[in-house]
Design a protein around this motif. Sequence first.
Motif, PDB file in Angstrom:
ATOM      1  N   VAL A   8      16.749  83.484  24.714  1.00 53.16           N
ATOM      2  CA  VAL A   8      16.115  84.757  24.344  1.00 53.16           C
ATOM      3  C   VAL A   8      15.071  85.266  25.349  1.00 53.16           C
ATOM      4  O   VAL A   8      14.704  86.430  25.303  1.00 53.16           O
ATOM      5  CB  VAL A   8      15.435  84.690  22.948  1.00 53.16           C
ATOM      6  CG1 VAL A   8      16.465  84.446  21.866  1.00 53.16           C
ATOM      7  CG2 VAL A   8      14.336  83.656  22.918  1.00 53.16           C
ATOM      8  N   THR A   9      14.587  84.412  26.252  1.00 50.95           N
ATOM      9  CA  THR A   9      13.525  84.864  27.160  1.00 50.95           C
ATOM     10  C   THR A   9      14.091  85.777  28.239  1.00 50.95           C
ATOM     11  O   THR A   9      14.980  85.377  28.981  1.00 50.95           O
ATOM     12  CB  THR A   9      12.838  83.649  27.826  1.00 50.95           C
ATOM     13  OG1 THR A   9      12.334  82.808  26.810  1.00 50.95           O
ATOM     14  CG2 THR A   9      11.701  84.104  28.740  1.00 50.95           C
ATOM     15  N   PRO A  10      13.572  87.014  28.353  1.00 56.86           N
ATOM     16  CA  PRO A  10      14.030  87.874  29.447  1.00 56.86           C
ATOM     17  C   PRO A  10      13.402  87.390  30.760  1.00 56.86           C
ATOM     18  O   PRO A  10      12.183  87.405  30.900  1.00 56.86           O
ATOM     19  CB  PRO A  10      13.506  89.265  29.071  1.00 56.86           C
ATOM     20  CG  PRO A  10      12.543  89.068  27.965  1.00 56.86           C
ATOM     21  CD  PRO A  10      12.567  87.647  27.512  1.00 56.86           C
ATOM     22  N   VAL A  11      14.236  86.941  31.661  1.00 58.02           N
ATOM     23  CA  VAL A  11      13.755  86.435  32.946  1.00 58.02           C
ATOM     24  C   VAL A  11      14.077  87.472  34.026  1.00 58.02           C
ATOM     25  O   VAL A  11      15.209  87.943  34.118  1.00 58.02           O
ATOM     26  CB  VAL A  11      14.432  85.087  33.301  1.00 58.02           C
ATOM     27  CG1 VAL A  11      14.014  84.627  34.690  1.00 58.02           C
ATOM     28  CG2 VAL A  11      14.100  84.031  32.252  1.00 58.02           C
ATOM     29  N   MET A  36       5.374  93.877  31.004  1.00 55.65           N
ATOM     30  CA  MET A  36       6.563  94.378  30.293  1.00 55.65           C
ATOM     31  C   MET A  36       7.231  93.252  29.491  1.00 55.65           C
ATOM     32  O   MET A  36       8.365  93.407  29.024  1.00 55.65           O
ATOM     33  CB  MET A  36       7.583  94.972  31.280  1.00 55.65           C
ATOM     34  CG  MET A  36       7.061  96.065  32.192  1.00 55.65           C
ATOM     35  SD  MET A  36       6.569  97.564  31.357  1.00 55.65           S
ATOM     36  CE  MET A  36       8.124  98.416  31.223  1.00 55.65           C
ATOM     37  N   GLU A  37       6.559  92.116  29.410  1.00 56.28           N
ATOM     38  CA  GLU A  37       6.997  90.991  28.580  1.00 56.28           C
ATOM     39  C   GLU A  37       8.274  90.317  29.056  1.00 56.28           C
ATOM     40  O   GLU A  37       9.111  89.881  28.268  1.00 56.28           O
ATOM     41  CB  GLU A  37       7.088  91.422  27.113  1.00 56.28           C
ATOM     42  CG  GLU A  37       5.724  91.906  26.636  1.00 56.28           C
ATOM     43  CD  GLU A  37       5.675  92.311  25.174  1.00 56.28           C
ATOM     44  OE1 GLU A  37       6.738  92.589  24.602  1.00 56.28           O
ATOM     45  OE2 GLU A  37       4.569  92.341  24.633  1.00 56.28           O
ATOM     46  N   ALA A  38       8.419  90.259  30.398  1.00 58.43           N
ATOM     47  CA  ALA A  38       9.498  89.458  30.978  1.00 58.43           C
ATOM     48  C   ALA A  38       8.859  88.276  31.724  1.00 58.43           C
ATOM     49  O   ALA A  38       7.747  88.397  32.251  1.00 58.43           O
ATOM     50  CB  ALA A  38      10.326  90.308  31.946  1.00 58.43           C
ATOM     51  N   TYR A  39       9.556  87.154  31.745  1.00 60.98           N
ATOM     52  CA  TYR A  39       9.110  86.004  32.533  1.00 60.98           C
ATOM     53  C   TYR A  39       9.470  86.282  33.994  1.00 60.98           C
ATOM     54  O   TYR A  39      10.623  86.595  34.298  1.00 60.98           O
ATOM     55  CB  TYR A  39       9.806  84.722  32.038  1.00 60.98           C
ATOM     56  CG  TYR A  39       9.496  83.519  32.886  1.00 60.98           C
ATOM     57  CD1 TYR A  39       8.384  82.717  32.619  1.00 60.98           C
ATOM     58  CD2 TYR A  39      10.296  83.195  33.984  1.00 60.98           C
ATOM     59  CE1 TYR A  39       8.081  81.625  33.418  1.00 60.98           C
ATOM     60  CE2 TYR A  39       9.995  82.106  34.788  1.00 60.98           C
ATOM     61  CZ  TYR A  39       8.896  81.325  34.500  1.00 60.98           C
ATOM     62  OH  TYR A  39       8.594  80.249  35.287  1.00 60.98           O
ATOM     63  N   GLY A  40       8.498  86.174  34.891  1.00 57.43           N
ATOM     64  CA  GLY A  40       8.726  86.560  36.282  1.00 57.43           C
ATOM     65  C   GLY A  40       8.967  85.395  37.227  1.00 57.43           C
ATOM     66  O   GLY A  40       8.250  84.400  37.184  1.00 57.43           O
TER      67      GLY A  40
END
Length: 263
Positions: A8-11, A36-40
Amino acid sequence: MNRYTEFVTPVALTIAGSDPSGGAGIQADLKTFHRMEAYGEAVITLITVQNTVSVDRVEILAADLVRQQVDSVVRDIPPKAAKTGALGSAEIVQTIAEAAQNWTFPLVVDPVMFSSKGSPLLDRAGHEAMVELLIPRATLLTPNLAEASGLAGFSVTDVASMRRAAETIAARGPKNVLVKGGHLLGEAVDILFADGHMHEFAAQRIPSTQTHGTGCTYSAAITAELAKGTALPDAVARAKTFITRAIQWAPGLGHGTGPLNHF
Ligand code: PXL
């Protein structure tokens, strides 16, 4: 490993240059992904010595070092979307284009040629490699007016020519093209040509000199939205709102062209 979290984690991955002043490049991309709540994830292509006043040095990394970084992170934590910024050399462009052949996630290409102060971040051979090898693989290409003029082969100066340029550039391979009108007079209008349809995004122009890293931040915001599974026109709309507010609430840092507000 927690497979649910992985699912589920947006990377989001950025492949770009370092701006130690924190306003543009990798640093702007990571701040934007986070907001923007994405893992960078961040692969560095070149190191600049710069602040808000001047760019004093650009050191481009070896292409195999860039490729190793890419392969290492992509095989371990595969991104759901990626973007490229300053790529530095034809060799780096080529190796990224090769790696991208196997990617199933969307790729946003910001065709960065110069820093906001006009320092070259990609030479002519690099530009040719980008046009030939990388741009055809892009899910979305995000040229500004100058870049769109160069790519389309005519001068792009108003909304009508932006529309023509978006269509002309799309014929060269990128699936979708966003021509950014940030340097127009009047309203800040961007044109997205996507799946054969024209979309227009307009925002009130905010008179400001604090615009360092605007292009990086905008394409990073779009990439984060794509990583979250947002459809392209909505991803651009949300990113446009983000960039407009980031300009509006710029913190006024530094002695030159200041950064945006990534919060
Ligand atoms: O905005 C283009 C850009 C990209 N990458 C780096 C930069 C800049 C602008 O200054 O410094 C590293």
